[in-house]
Design an enzyme around this catalytic site. Structure first.
Site, PDB file in Angstrom:
ATOM      1  CD  GLU A   1      -2.352  -1.627   2.439  1.00  0.00           C
ATOM      2  OE1 GLU A   1      -3.518  -1.621   2.831  1.00  0.00           O
ATOM      3  OE2 GLU A   1      -1.428  -2.162   3.069  1.00  0.00           O
TER       4      GLU A   1
ATOM      5  CB  CYS B   1       2.718   7.182   3.592  1.00  0.00           C
ATOM      6  SG  CYS B   1       3.138   5.838   4.729  1.00  0.00           S
TER       7      CYS B   1
ATOM      8  CB  CYS C   1       6.684  -5.612   8.798  1.00  0.00           C
ATOM      9  SG  CYS C   1       8.044  -5.067   9.868  1.00  0.00           S
TER      10      CYS C   1
ATOM     11  CB  CYS D   1       5.109  -3.504  16.324  1.00  0.00           C
ATOM     12  SG  CYS D   1       6.811  -3.062  15.970  1.00  0.00           S
TER      13      CYS D   1
ATOM     14  CB  CYS E   1       2.068  -2.517  13.608  1.00  0.00           C
ATOM     15  SG  CYS E   1       2.324  -2.195  11.855  1.00  0.00           S
TER      16      CYS E   1
ATOM     17  N   GLY F   1       6.456  -2.313   6.305  1.00  0.00           N
ATOM     18  CA  GLY F   1       7.833  -2.779   6.308  1.00  0.00           C
ATOM     19  C   GLY F   1       8.787  -1.953   7.144  1.00  0.00           C
ATOM     20  CD  GLU F   2      12.858  -1.031  10.378  1.00  0.00           C
ATOM     21  OE1 GLU F   2      11.895  -0.625  11.044  1.00  0.00           O
ATOM     22  OE2 GLU F   2      13.844  -0.300  10.125  1.00  0.00           O
TER      23      GLU F   2
ATOM     24  CB  SER G   1       9.827   5.796   9.998  1.00  0.00           C
ATOM     25  OG  SER G   1       9.381   5.360  11.262  1.00  0.00           O
TER      26      SER G   1
ATOM     27  CB  SER H   1       9.047   3.575  15.784  1.00  0.00           C
ATOM     28  OG  SER H   1       8.760   4.103  14.502  1.00  0.00           O
ATOM     29  CG  LEU H   2      11.763   5.602  22.255  1.00  0.00           C
ATOM     30  CD1 LEU H   2      13.104   5.044  21.827  1.00  0.00           C
ATOM     31  CD2 LEU H   2      11.951   6.937  22.974  1.00  0.00           C
TER      32      LEU H   2
ATOM     33  CB  CYS I   1       0.373   5.365  11.564  1.00  0.00           C
ATOM     34  SG  CYS I   1       1.408   6.622  10.901  1.00  0.00           S
TER      35      CYS I   1
HETATM   36  C1  SAM Z   1       4.101   1.345  10.078  1.00  0.00           C
HETATM   37  S1  SAM Z   1       5.644   1.934  10.653  1.00  0.00           S
HETATM   38  C2  SAM Z   1       6.740   1.718   9.242  1.00  0.00           C
HETATM   39  C3  SAM Z   1       8.148   2.163   9.494  1.00  0.00           C
HETATM   40  C4  SAM Z   1       8.957   1.336  10.478  1.00  0.00           C
HETATM   41  N1  SAM Z   1       8.713  -0.049  10.378  1.00  0.00           N
HETATM   42  C5  SAM Z   1       8.733   1.809  11.908  1.00  0.00           C
HETATM   43  O1  SAM Z   1       8.171   1.042  12.700  1.00  0.00           O
HETATM   44  O2  SAM Z   1       9.145   2.919  12.204  1.00  0.00           O
HETATM   45  C6  SAM Z   1       5.432   3.716  10.660  1.00  0.00           C
HETATM   46  C7  SAM Z   1       4.962   4.293  11.981  1.00  0.00           C
HETATM   47  O3  SAM Z   1       3.656   3.834  12.283  1.00  0.00           O
HETATM   48  C8  SAM Z   1       3.582   3.601  13.661  1.00  0.00           C
HETATM   49  N2  SAM Z   1       2.478   2.679  13.947  1.00  0.00           N
HETATM   50  C9  SAM Z   1       2.445   1.349  13.772  1.00  0.00           C
HETATM   51  N3  SAM Z   1       1.258   0.844  14.149  1.00  0.00           N
HETATM   52  C10 SAM Z   1       0.514   1.887  14.577  1.00  0.00           C
HETATM   53  C11 SAM Z   1      -0.821   2.010  15.083  1.00  0.00           C
HETATM   54  N4  SAM Z   1      -1.611   0.948  15.231  1.00  0.00           N
HETATM   55  N5  SAM Z   1      -1.261   3.245  15.391  1.00  0.00           N
HETATM   56  C12 SAM Z   1      -0.469   4.331  15.234  1.00  0.00           C
HETATM   57  N6  SAM Z   1       0.792   4.278  14.748  1.00  0.00           N
HETATM   58  C13 SAM Z   1       1.273   3.066  14.432  1.00  0.00           C
HETATM   59  C14 SAM Z   1       4.941   3.004  13.973  1.00  0.00           C
HETATM   60  O4  SAM Z   1       5.245   3.045  15.353  1.00  0.00           O
HETATM   61  C15 SAM Z   1       5.842   3.891  13.159  1.00  0.00           C
HETATM   62  O5  SAM Z   1       6.217   5.025  13.908  1.00  0.00           O
HETATM   63  S1  SF4 Z   2       5.456  -0.697  13.318  1.00  0.00           S
HETATM   64 FE1  SF4 Z   2       7.007  -0.810  11.710  1.00  0.00          FE
HETATM   65  S2  SF4 Z   2       8.441  -2.380  12.462  1.00  0.00           S
HETATM   66 FE2  SF4 Z   2       6.603  -2.621  13.665  1.00  0.00          FE
HETATM   67  S3  SF4 Z   2       5.452  -4.232  12.606  1.00  0.00           S
HETATM   68 FE3  SF4 Z   2       4.700  -2.236  11.848  1.00  0.00          FE
HETATM   69  S4  SF4 Z   2       5.908  -1.844  10.025  1.00  0.00           S
HETATM   70 FE4  SF4 Z   2       6.969  -3.435  11.168  1.00  0.00          FE
END
Ligand code: SAM
Ligand code: SF4
Length: 338
Positions: free
Chosen positions: A86, A100, A107, A111, A114, A154-155, A186, A209-210, A328
């Site tokens: 996407e 984006c 991934c 997490c 996510c 993805g990461e 990110s 992403s902390l 996100c």
């Molecule tokens: C989908 S991740 C992709 C980039 C990378 N994998 C990362 O985790 O930073 C992009 C951002 O979306 C945040 N994110 C993931 N799941 C989320 C959720 N359910 N609600 C809000 N933000 C979310 C992540 O913490 C990250 O900061």
């Molecule tokens: S937040 Fe980022 S690292 Fe974590 S599962 Fe989603 S895409 Fe992967």
């Protein structure tokens, strides 16, 4: 084989064995104008033929595009092998768009909050497959695309080379012409790659992403914490900040989990002396297990953060497109249920 959207002009010149001027003209046609190799102007036919012989075709196919009420538009795209990803078009100031992009299909990092993490990893994208997402969205837009965020599926730092190649193609003045400082990468915290990124001196914005500053809480939410624990991650953030200035930290807020006074205090302690910009973002609940903070809970957390992180910008980030799962953490490659 080479894909013409997969690198910047210098990369194309090197890989195809052509002059930088010719590579710029070809990149201008393919990435700059979204056309084909044969549309490159002022390049001799012999050079075009030579490049064509080294080039593999390939394009993304749109499965669907859906519009959320707040102006976000989500594209479900198929890669040539059928894998699905996407991309999201994010409106900015009613005048521009930010795209984006996904760096992988699915991934591996899992997490818990996510939707992409639930998918597991299908595969990493090639650099042209990342650039092509931006070209696809740009071709569908009347407003200019002035920014790109690697915050889709993805990461990015587990697909490091392709992500960097794509980012350079997107900021190439002959290519995507997007200011490098408006390209954000990110990472969930792949420490060796953050260190490599810092050492290599790239100018794209690094976001980390902390999401928790207490190790056991982070481990429960982000399994990546097991391999790359917070103390190492913070060292890498400190190193990056020392060289490139303020690092953006994303913090997914989950009510009852990581928005208490102890969480703010842990953040203050962990980040003491490091210039950061904290972006709290309310969790978009995809699993039914997590709740975003209420306004009252957010106000308390914000005040605690302001006390614990004096002088550090705290900018709550809006994550739009929720009604169409374009926000996100909600990207999971499903066609809309009808
Ligand atoms: C989908 S991740 C992709 C980039 C990378 N994998 C990362 O985790 O930073 C992009 C951002 O979306 C945040 N994110 C993931 N799941 C989320 C959720 N359910 N609600 C809000 N933000 C979310 C992540 O913490 C990250 O900061
Ligand atoms: S937040 Fe980022 S690292 Fe974590 S599962 Fe989603 S895409 Fe992967």
């Amino acid at each position: 084989m080479l894909h013409l959207a997969g690198q910047d002009s210098r990369g194309l010149a090197r890989k195809a064995g052509i002059s930088l001027d010719d590579a710029r003209r070809i990149t201008g046609a393919v990435i700059g104008r979204g056309g084909s190799l044969r549309e490159a102007r002022n390049v001799r036919r012999e050079v075009l033929d030579r490049v064509a012989a080294q080039t593999t075709p390939g394009e993304l196919t749109r499965i669907e595009a859906v519009d959320a009420q707040d102006g976000f538009r989500k594209y479900l795209l198929a890669l040539p092998d059928g894998a699905r990803i996407e991309a999201v078009r994010i409106p900015l100031y009613d005048t521009h768009h930010v795209v984006c992009v996904s760096s992988q299909a699915g991934c591996a990092l899992g997490c818990t909050f996510c939707a992409t993490g639930e998918l597991g990893l299908t595969r990493s994208l090639r650099s042209w497959e990342i650039v092509a997402q931006v070209l696809h969205v740009r071709a569908d837009s009347t407003r200019p695309v002035t920014g790109v965020v690697f915050m889709g599926q993805g990461e990015p730092f587990l697909n490091y080379d392709a992500v960097l190649e794509a980012a350079y193609a997107l900021c190439d003045p002959a290519g995507g012409r997007i200011d490098a400082r408006r390209i954000s990468i990110s990472t969930a915290g792949v420490v060796p790659m953050i260190r490599r990124y810092t050492a290599e001196g790239h100018k794209f914005r690094l976001c980390v992403s902390l999401t928790a500053a207490i190790p056991w809480k982070r481990r429960a939410l982000m399994p990546v914490e097991q391999g790359f624990p917070l103390d190492e991650l913070v060292d890498a953030i400190r190193e990056h900040a020392a060289v490139r200035g303020r690092v953006t930290l994303e913090y997914v807020m989950i009510a009852g989990v990581n928005v208490g006074p102890e969480d703010a205090a842990a953040l203050g302690q962990l980040l003491s002396g490091i210039p950061v910009r904290l972006n709290p973002i309310s969790v978009n609940d995809v699993t039914g297990r997590f709740r975003p903070p209420t306004e009252a809970e957010w106000n308390l957390f914000r005040d605690a953060l302001a006390r614990e992180l004096p002088g550090q910008p705290i900018v709550r980030r809006y994550s739009g497109g929720q009604d169409e799962h374009a926000a996100c953490g909600m990207l999971a490659s499903r066609a809309r249920e009808r």
